[in-house]
Scaffold this motif. Structure first.
Motif, PDB file in Angstrom:
ATOM      1  N   ALA A  11      -3.023   2.843   5.024  1.00  0.00           N
ATOM      2  CA  ALA A  11      -3.877   4.180   4.774  1.00  0.00           C
ATOM      3  C   ALA A  11      -3.230   5.320   3.770  1.00  0.00           C
ATOM      4  N   VAL A  12      -2.093   5.983   4.488  1.00  0.00           N
ATOM      5  CA  VAL A  12      -1.423   6.712   3.949  1.00  0.00           C
ATOM      6  C   VAL A  12      -1.017   6.459   2.430  1.00  0.00           C
ATOM      7  N   GLY A  13      -0.471   5.619   2.120  1.00  0.00           N
ATOM      8  CA  GLY A  13      -0.192   4.794   0.928  1.00  0.00           C
ATOM      9  C   GLY A  13      -1.570   4.922  -0.187  1.00  0.00           C
ATOM     10  N   LEU A  14      -2.936   4.713   0.233  1.00  0.00           N
ATOM     11  CA  LEU A  14      -3.759   4.118  -0.129  1.00  0.00           C
ATOM     12  C   LEU A  14      -4.323   5.169  -0.685  1.00  0.00           C
ATOM     13  N   SER A  15      -4.717   6.549  -0.376  1.00  0.00           N
ATOM     14  CA  SER A  15      -5.439   7.065  -0.208  1.00  0.00           C
ATOM     15  C   SER A  15      -4.274   8.264  -0.964  1.00  0.00           C
ATOM     16  N   CYS A  63       0.710  -0.763  -0.116  1.00  0.00           N
ATOM     17  CA  CYS A  63       0.365   0.010   0.471  1.00  0.00           C
ATOM     18  C   CYS A  63       0.964   1.162  -0.397  1.00  0.00           C
ATOM     19  N   LEU A  64       1.845   1.214   0.987  1.00  0.00           N
ATOM     20  CA  LEU A  64       2.764   2.604   1.034  1.00  0.00           C
ATOM     21  C   LEU A  64       3.193   2.949  -0.323  1.00  0.00           C
ATOM     22  N   GLY A  65       4.193   1.626  -0.684  1.00  0.00           N
ATOM     23  CA  GLY A  65       4.725   1.597  -2.373  1.00  0.00           C
ATOM     24  C   GLY A  65       4.366   1.707  -3.278  1.00  0.00           C
ATOM     25  N   THR A  66       3.100   1.530  -3.702  1.00  0.00           N
ATOM     26  CA  THR A  66       2.097   1.594  -4.374  1.00  0.00           C
ATOM     27  C   THR A  66       2.209   3.475  -4.197  1.00  0.00           C
ATOM     28  N   GLY A  67       1.857   3.448  -3.360  1.00  0.00           N
ATOM     29  CA  GLY A  67       1.041   5.068  -2.747  1.00  0.00           C
ATOM     30  C   GLY A  67       2.472   6.272  -3.369  1.00  0.00           C
ATOM     31  N   LEU A  68       3.584   5.421  -3.359  1.00  0.00           N
ATOM     32  CA  LEU A  68       4.831   6.414  -2.814  1.00  0.00           C
ATOM     33  C   LEU A  68       5.545   7.168  -4.108  1.00  0.00           C
ATOM     34  N   ALA A  69       4.960   5.719  -5.270  1.00  0.00           N
ATOM     35  CA  ALA A  69       5.356   5.494  -6.865  1.00  0.00           C
ATOM     36  C   ALA A  69       4.037   5.992  -7.542  1.00  0.00           C
ATOM     37  N   VAL A  70       3.145   5.904  -7.053  1.00  0.00           N
ATOM     38  CA  VAL A  70       1.743   6.766  -8.219  1.00  0.00           C
ATOM     39  C   VAL A  70       1.697   8.095  -7.794  1.00  0.00           C
ATOM     40  N   GLY A  71       2.606   8.825  -6.584  1.00  0.00           N
ATOM     41  CA  GLY A  71       2.095   9.404  -6.135  1.00  0.00           C
ATOM     42  C   GLY A  71       0.662  10.670  -5.063  1.00  0.00           C
ATOM     43  N   ALA A  72       0.908  11.394  -4.835  1.00  0.00           N
ATOM     44  CA  ALA A  72      -0.865  12.047  -4.506  1.00  0.00           C
ATOM     45  C   ALA A  72      -0.775  12.841  -5.728  1.00  0.00           C
TER      46      ALA A  72
END
Length: 746
Positions: free
Chosen positions: A215-219, A30-39
């Motif tokens: 949740a931070v990554g998923l958000s 979750c966190l890795g995907t979030g960091l990869a796609v960015g907010a």
């Protein structure tokens, strides 16, 4: 014992290491995907609301949209006497020269002296959208600092929306770090008191923190659908720590109770499955209630509330998932460890007995094992409830109504720059800027779009509007500015308003402009599209928008609360009771908020300066989050009562037994939530302070008044009517031909 909740727990308990590793991989993914796609942060367009937003869209189409603006103020150093105009001019020229070289700068205006000749200012317009200015303002601040170093006998300082926004973000980050320092240790101490075991206290905290990370990554991923307005992480921390610990606490307490009740007759896996079949389902229902309640914020049609809803929904669902997967695995591992220790103790005891040596007896209750019955405090509270339910209901109900009465005098405003904490250095500069240039407090902008060949008519009407406004409106001053787009289709008029954006004079000025001056001048042009924006309009339209949306969202909340309660307990009566009690709790906490923050008596106690109002986002946020969190306690308490009823106890005894068995965990959960929310009440930002305070008060009232006094009193008075129209409430062992299979959620 075959529902999905139990099956998930059974698999995790039988394969604990797989479940534990799987959870770690899930959090990392979750966190890795979030960091990869960015907010995907919200843009200026996402914040447009009402007529002000429509006017800004018109201006943007013509290339006349508001740009990020910084102002450099040059004044005499304190105690140095009058401003040395020659040196001030030199410093101002230095500012102009430096700023014009920056790639972030679009235009630099010449120095402007104030009316008293005590200061000079240089206006610097940045490139890009207004909302994005704070991302690029560091370069400007660095140049201002160099000018200050070159002119030590002057004060050279910079302020504007970008630098203020950057300062607010920094203060928010520092405040959140402090809340973590406060909330985490207090939460850990509370759990230590509840379980008497370091290991059992650390488990809920670690699961909550891991849920927050996931949740931070998923958000970040979700922000590409619902843009992040910059508050998502705050909400995830606020809600995630509260519900994450609570859900784990509910599950752990029930597992400990089942283990104590079994007395060693059941294995660890069987105990975990029993906890999953009871409290596990209660956690699922509670989590769904919080998630669905939070999702009603999407109805607000506002990027900030959409961001809040996304953060709350994501972290709640992740917390539920953790309590259904990795928690049973941890309980199985800890249970196996405890079992091995017990066997070793028994073996050593047998060896000592065989050798004729005395055997030391241990206390029957081991660390981490919760008592199954109610305590003396709970019994003392329940005694008047059981004896005089009508009196208890009347007294507690009237007390809550009295607390809710201040809501009748609530004043809702959008929190403007004037309300920001002066702990932000840019805000202190802002105050000095307005002292020297009061005409910069706020402004009106009238935007007109018409055919290009009518540009001269539009400009003439806007000049007539400016002339009438200067003559008839005492709040308007200064020289009006008229700008026309390159294609001639859009024209914008700016007029300075030397009043605070939230002042009564500014609101009257806006009403006069929209209601009289515009219709009588440019509004009379056939085929012209006219809208009014500016800082006064923005801060007026946003609260008005929230007031219009509030009935829709509250109605959706009531429907969700009613439907989920009826679905969970098969009782229309309990559904109505839940709606009434949630409304009572929400209005009482909102009344306390008004009593505290719209007055000045608590300023020193809570460290704030009263604005005489409540932030426009606070009531809606309070209603939505409180309705969701209240379902936690409601589901847990009523499910215990229903469980006792299904075991054969009369409704009266079931109410008392259910409350007695659940009071301890509800109290513990409430203490955790209050700790988390109260830590947010220590923030400098007034709106976040109000949100934290109101939620802390709401949880206190809900857990210690609503669920312990009002709810049981009402259920005792209702008797068997509590379960209408549900069938299947006959005690176990007394089957009825039409009886449904009982479903325990306790």
């Amino acid at each position: 014992m075959t529902n999905p909740t139990v099956r998930m727990a059974r698999y995790s308990a039988r394969h604990p290491w797989r479940a534990l590793v799987g959870w770690i991989l899930f959090v990392a993914l979750c966190l890795g995907t979030g960091l990869a796609v960015g907010a995907d942060p919200a843009t200026t367009e996402d914040f447009r609301i009402g007529e002000a937003g429509r006017a800004e869209a018109l201006a943007a189409e013509g290339g006349l949209q508001q740009k990020p603006l910084e102002r450099v103020l040059v004044r005499a150093a304190p105690g140095s006497g009058p401003l040395d105009r020659a040196e001030a001019d030199a410093a101002a020229r230095d500012v102009v020269a430096r700023m014009r070289k920056l790639p972030e700068v679009l235009a630099v205006a010449g120095p402007v002296a104030d009316a008293g000749h005590t200061a000079l200012r240089v206006d610097v317009t940045m490139k890009g959208a207004e909302f994005e200015g704070k991302q690029h303002v560091d370069a400007l601040l660095a140049q201002t600092a160099e000018v200050q170093a070159a002119h030590p006998r002057l004060v050279v300082e910079e302020v504007g929306s970008p630098s203020i926004g950057k300062g607010v973000d920094k203060l928010r980050g520092d405040d959140l770090a402090r809340t973590e320092i406060i909330a985490l240790p207090v939460t850990l101490i509370t759990l230590l008191i509840v379980f008497g075991s370091v290991v059992m206290a650390v488990v809920p905290l670690l699961l909550a923190l891991s849920s927050i990370v996931a949740a931070v990554g998923l958000s970040m991923v979700a922000s590409h659908v619902f843009p992040d307005a910059g508050v998502g992480t705050n909400v995830i921390l606020l809600i995630g720590l509260a519900v994450g610990v609570d859900y784990t606490l509910f599950y752990l307490k029930r597992e400990r109770e089942e283990r104590a009740r079994a007395g060693g007759r059941l294995g660890t896996q069987a105990v975990v499955e029993l906890a999953a079949a009871t409290s596990g389902r209660a956690v699922v229902v509670s989590g769904l209630a919080v998630a669905v309640s939070s999702a009603t914020l999407y109805l607000a049609d506002d990027v900030i509330f959409s961001s809040i809803a996304t953060g709350a929904v994501v972290v709640t669902l992740v917390a539920v998932l953790s309590s259904l997967t990795v928690l049973p695995a941890l309980l199985a591992l800890l249970g196996a460890r405890a079992e091995r220790r017990r066997i070793r103790r028994e073996t050593r005891a047998a060896e000592r007995a065989a050798a004729g040596r005395p055997v030391r007896r241990r206390a029957s209750r081991q660390p981490g094992t919760a008592r199954t019955g109610g305590g003396r405090i709970t019994a003392a509270i329940l005694r008047p409830v059981a004896r005089h339910p009508a009196v208890t209901l009347a007294v507690s109900g009237l007390a809550l109504v009295a607390l809710a009465l201040p809501v009748l005098n609530i004043t809702i405003t959008e929190m403007s720059r004037e309300t920001h904490s002066r702990a932000i250095p840019a805000m202190r500069t802002y105050d000095r800027l307005l002292t020297a240039y009061p005409e910069l407090r706020s402004m009106h902008q009238v935007v007109v779009r018409a055919d290009a060949e009518r540009a001269a008519d539009v400009a003439g009407s806007l000049r007539a509007l400016a002339h009438r406004a200067a003559a008839e409106d005492p709040a308007i001053s200064g020289t009006p500015v008229l700008r026309t787009s390159a294609d001639g289709r859009t024209t914008l008029l700016e007029m300075s308003v030397h009043r605070s954006v939230n002042s009564a004079e500014a609101r009257v000025s806006l009403d006069r402009l929209r209601g009289t001056l515009v219709p009588a001048t440019v509004g009379a042009l056939p085929g012209a599209e006219v809208a009014v924006t500016g800082e006064v309009a923005r801060y007026a339209d946003y609260p008005a928008h929230q007031k219009r949306k509030l009935p829709l969202i509250v109605g959706a909340l009531l429907l969700v609360t009613f439907a989920m309660t009826v679905w969970t307990f098969r009782s229309v009566v309990l559904g109505l009771v839940g709606v009434v009690l949630n409304l009572l709790s929400a209005f009482a906490s909102l009344g306390v908020l008004v009593l505290v923050f719209q007055n000045t008596w608590a300023e020193g106690l809570l460290g704030f300066t009263s604005t005489g109002s409540i932030g426009s986002r606070v009531p809606l946020f309070l209603f939505v989050i409180l309705f969701g969190l209240s379902m936690d306690y409601q589901v847990f308490v009523i499910s215990r009562i229903r469980e006792a009823r299904l075991k054969g106890a009369p409704t009266r005894q079931a109410v008392l037994d259910g409350l007695s068995s659940s009071a301890g965990v509800v109290t513990s959960a409430a203490v955790v939530m209050v700790t988390v929310f109260a830590s947010f009440a220590a923030l400098h930002l007034i709106e976040m302070k109000q949100i934290g305070f109101s939620l802390a008060v709401a949880v206190l009232l809900d857990a210690f008044v609503i669920r312990i006094l009002v709810l049981p009193s009402l259920m005792l008075l209702l008797g068997e009517a509590n379960w209408w129209p549900a069938r299947g409430m006959r005690p176990a062992g007394r089957p009825e031909r039409t009886e449904h299979r009982p479903v325990s959620v306790g």
